[in-house]
Design an enzyme around this catalytic site. Structure first.
Site, PDB file in Angstrom:
ATOM      1  N   ARG A 102      60.849 -48.326   4.442  1.00 15.60           N
ATOM      2  CA  ARG A 102      60.061 -47.940   5.627  1.00 15.60           C
ATOM      3  C   ARG A 102      59.620 -46.487   5.553  1.00 15.60           C
ATOM      4  NH1 ARG A 102      64.469 -47.447  10.444  1.00 15.60           N
ATOM      5  NH2 ARG A 102      66.258 -46.847   9.191  1.00 15.60           N
ATOM      6  N   ASP A 133      61.445 -54.466   8.950  1.00 13.94           N
ATOM      7  CA  ASP A 133      60.085 -54.483   9.508  1.00 13.94           C
ATOM      8  C   ASP A 133      59.293 -53.224   9.158  1.00 13.94           C
ATOM      9  OD1 ASP A 133      61.420 -52.622  10.998  1.00 13.94           O
ATOM     10  OD2 ASP A 133      61.244 -53.687  12.911  1.00 13.94           O
ATOM     11  N   ARG A 191      66.866 -39.765  -5.143  1.00 14.48           N
ATOM     12  CA  ARG A 191      68.270 -40.025  -4.795  1.00 14.48           C
ATOM     13  C   ARG A 191      69.073 -40.423  -6.032  1.00 14.48           C
ATOM     14  NH1 ARG A 191      67.338 -41.968   0.636  1.00 14.48           N
ATOM     15  NH2 ARG A 191      65.336 -41.070   1.186  1.00 14.48           N
ATOM     16  N   ASP A 264      72.358 -44.479  -2.288  1.00 17.02           N
ATOM     17  CA  ASP A 264      70.909 -44.368  -2.073  1.00 17.02           C
ATOM     18  C   ASP A 264      70.586 -43.327  -1.002  1.00 17.02           C
ATOM     19  OD1 ASP A 264      72.199 -46.535  -0.511  1.00 17.02           O
ATOM     20  OD2 ASP A 264      70.272 -46.624   0.510  1.00 17.02           O
ATOM     21  N   ASP A 274      68.591 -38.684   5.051  1.00 19.45           N
ATOM     22  CA  ASP A 274      68.754 -39.990   5.701  1.00 19.45           C
ATOM     23  C   ASP A 274      69.755 -39.939   6.852  1.00 19.45           C
ATOM     24  OD1 ASP A 274      66.923 -40.871   3.916  1.00 19.45           O
ATOM     25  OD2 ASP A 274      68.021 -42.656   3.320  1.00 19.45           O
TER      26      ASP A 274
HETATM   27  P1  AMP Z   1      69.577 -46.875   5.180  1.00 20.49           P
HETATM   28  O1  AMP Z   1      70.910 -47.495   5.430  1.00 20.49           O
HETATM   29  O2  AMP Z   1      68.836 -46.504   6.439  1.00 20.49           O
HETATM   30  O3  AMP Z   1      69.633 -45.746   4.218  1.00 20.49           O
HETATM   31  O4  AMP Z   1      68.659 -48.009   4.527  1.00 20.49           O
HETATM   32  C1  AMP Z   1      69.031 -48.736   3.402  1.00 20.49           C
HETATM   33  C2  AMP Z   1      67.824 -49.443   2.829  1.00 20.49           C
HETATM   34  O5  AMP Z   1      67.253 -50.327   3.773  1.00 20.49           O
HETATM   35  C3  AMP Z   1      66.723 -48.536   2.363  1.00 20.49           C
HETATM   36  O6  AMP Z   1      66.151 -49.100   1.233  1.00 20.49           O
HETATM   37  C4  AMP Z   1      65.751 -48.553   3.530  1.00 20.49           C
HETATM   38  O7  AMP Z   1      64.434 -48.264   3.142  1.00 20.49           O
HETATM   39  C5  AMP Z   1      65.889 -49.987   3.996  1.00 20.49           C
HETATM   40  N1  AMP Z   1      65.586 -50.144   5.424  1.00 20.49           N
HETATM   41  C6  AMP Z   1      66.332 -49.728   6.471  1.00 20.49           C
HETATM   42  N2  AMP Z   1      65.741 -50.057   7.630  1.00 20.49           N
HETATM   43  C7  AMP Z   1      64.591 -50.695   7.314  1.00 20.49           C
HETATM   44  C8  AMP Z   1      63.533 -51.293   8.063  1.00 20.49           C
HETATM   45  N3  AMP Z   1      63.536 -51.288   9.399  1.00 20.49           N
HETATM   46  N4  AMP Z   1      62.520 -51.859   7.395  1.00 20.49           N
HETATM   47  C9  AMP Z   1      62.502 -51.868   6.060  1.00 20.49           C
HETATM   48  N5  AMP Z   1      63.447 -51.351   5.289  1.00 20.49           N
HETATM   49  C10 AMP Z   1      64.493 -50.756   5.897  1.00 20.49           C
HETATM   50 MG    MG Z   2      68.619 -44.558   3.249  1.00 20.55          MG
END
Ligand code: AMP
Ligand code: MG
Length: 497
Positions: A102, A133, A191, A264, A274
């Site tokens: 996203r 989304d 990352r 990540d 993040d």
């Molecule tokens: P995070 O835990 O926020 O670091 O996200 C982990 C992974 O999920 C990353 O690859 C983000 O880009 C993906 N991600 C998190 N939320 C969304 C979302 N609403 N739509 C698409 N990808 C997401």
């Molecule tokens: Mg992330």
């Protein structure tokens, strides 16, 4: 007489050059795409200080073009928008391919702060969105915006945040919320997971390209040194470990919990990135878990240094095909074990106003942390009051924070003796510049978010101002430096964002 209207803009022109060096790495690393527009955007928060630092005209932050561009509704002239691919370990388990699900990198601009990547978070679907989304909700976007700048204000390495825009477009989480987009800025958003991605697929060519890219642009000192058998990839691993140790030492010293230290979410530059379910500690609880989605406490406050090492180990594993020598990779990671405690102690000594290192300092630090933990004493208020007391200006004695006052008195005696024997003498000035008066406590963010949901964004802007200068007194905002209200303990922040 009819007025001459400006033609509608076809792109936002920031007047910068765009080297777009990551984009030039090619299709192994990313997919070119455009953000997905959001209807009727509005400003939620604007960081004029960062705009100035980047060398941008401040007036553009007032413009409709910027509002549109930083929502993803209008291109930025010179940009080369893309989503990058990475993989990673989440909660200790290999998660396979992830990627910018996203986030869309608008491009890399040549700014007054040097080359900076400008990224939109929450700007629509990408090939890496998986089940998501592509959107981010208003509350988490405000938290990321404020916390990025709070960390910067504290002097902790972090990605920055230029603005947040909102839209009434619905976004479904546990309930229906509304969309927002944060514009993030960092020299690089690469990352650990980018390296893990190629290593896991035995794609050694792209792995080497990526490592060379990072070394050439961010760690040039890793080439041409005798250190670690002259192996630049081992030197890179060690340099990243050193920066990560320093970053986490600063988190621990200020009482910051990241909440989701998946590989990540670990920056190759040692930046805090993040921002999700993060929290600044209220009462000092070493085992505090800030993420409601982490019941086992893998990312509890006191686990962060070890987790950083675990993550560096994953990075080492990913770089091994380039380092080509396991012993060398282990040797590159070894200094973390001394770098981290050294960096932490240095930070804690400064919090105590001690300008030089002496034997016994570690005991002094451990003793006060133990007392703070035993009484669940408010972490930030303790340090600020101690600083004011040393400066001779505290109306509120430190001792009132403790139930076991005898134990505190004994510690204070030791502390005073140590300060007197310190060659540099006691330094209230140092303490007041390292122990913040204002931190982004959960309830402060929550109050600003509640207001923002009612379209009153003044709370966001006020917090931004305070958090950008957290060591200043700001007497008009005294209440925002106080103890958290009882309801703060009931706030549950999860990975849902
Ligand atoms: P995070 O835990 O926020 O670091 O996200 C982990 C992974 O999920 C990353 O690859 C983000 O880009 C993906 N991600 C998190 N939320 C969304 C979302 N609403 N739509 C698409 N990808 C997401
Ligand atoms: Mg992330």
């Amino acid at each position: 007489m009819s007025e001459l209207l400006d033609p509608p803009a076809t792109a936002l022109d920031l007047g910068l050059d765009w080297p777009n060096r990551f984009a030039a790495l090619g299709p192994d690393f990313s997919t070119f795409l455009q953000p997905t527009p959001l209807p009727s955007p509005y400003w939620v928060g604007r960081n004029r200080a960062l705009a100035r630092e980047l060398g941008l005209e401040e007036s553009w932050l007032e413009s409709q073009e910027a509002l549109a561009a930083f929502t993803g509704n209008l291109p930025v002239a010179g940009g080369r928008p893309l989503a990058s691919v990475y993989s990673g370990h989440q909660f200790g388990v290999w998660a396979g391919q992830l990627g910018d699900g996203r986030a869309i990198l608008l491009g890399e601009a040549q700014t007054a702060l040097g080359p900076q990547e400008i990224q939109l978070k929450g700007s629509g679907l990408t090939p890496y969105s998986r089940m998501g989304d592509g959107r981010a909700v208003l509350r988490s976007s405000i938290r990321e915006f404020l916390c990025s700048e709070a960390m910067h204000g504290l002097g902790i390495p972090t990605s920055r945040a230029l603005c947040v825009t909102g839209s009434d477009a619905p976004v479904v989480r546990e309930e229906v919320e509304t969309a927002a987009v944060v514009t993030r800025v960092a020299p690089s958003f690469i990352r650990f997971g980018h390296f893990e991605h190629f290593a896991s697929r035995d794609q050694i060519g792209p792995l080497r390209t990526l490592a060379d890219f990072v070394i050439d642009h961010h760690y040039p000192e890793c080439r041409g040194s005798e250190h670690l058998a002259g192996n630049p990839y081992a030197a890179l691993l060690q340099a990243v470990a050193t920066r990560t140790a320093d970053m986490v030492a600063q988190w621990q010293a200020v009482g910051f919990c990241h909440g989701v230290m998946n590989t990540d979410n670990m920056s190759i530059l040692g930046l805090t990135v993040d921002y999700g379910p993060f929290q600044f500690l209220d009462g000092f609880n070493p085992g505090h878990i800030c993420n409601h989605s982490d019941p086992g406490g893998r990312y509890a406050y006191n686990k962060q240094p070890n987790i950083a090492y675990w993550n560096l180990f994953c990075l080492g594993q990913a770089l091994l095909p380039l380092i080509e020598d396991q012993e060398l990779a282990l040797a590159a990671l070894e200094p973390f074990k001394t770098d981290y405690p050294r960096a932490f102690e240095a930070r804690m000594r400064a919090k105590l106003g001690l300008a030089d290192a002496r034997e016994g300092d570690r005991d002094l630090i451990e003793a006060i942390l133990k007392l703070l933990a035993a009484g669940r004493v408010d972490y930030s208020i303790f340090w600020r009051r101690l600083s004011l007391q040393v400066a001779g200006g505290s109306a509120e004695p430190v001792r009132d924070l403790f139930a076991d006052r005898g134990a505190l008195d004994a510690w204070m005696l030791q502390f005073s003796e140590r300060q007197m024997t310190s060659g540099q003498g006691l330094s209230a000035d140092l303490m007041l510049k390292i122990n913040p008066k204002y931190v982004l406590r959960n309830h402060l963010g929550e109050q600003a978010i509640r207001q923002a949901k009612l379209k009153d964004f003044s709370g966001v802007q006020t917090l931004l101002t305070l958090l950008q200068a957290p060591f200043d007194e700001h007497p008009d905002h005294e209440s925002l430096a106080g103890f958290p209200p009882d309801w703060a303990a009931t706030i549950e922040i999860s990975c849902s964002s």
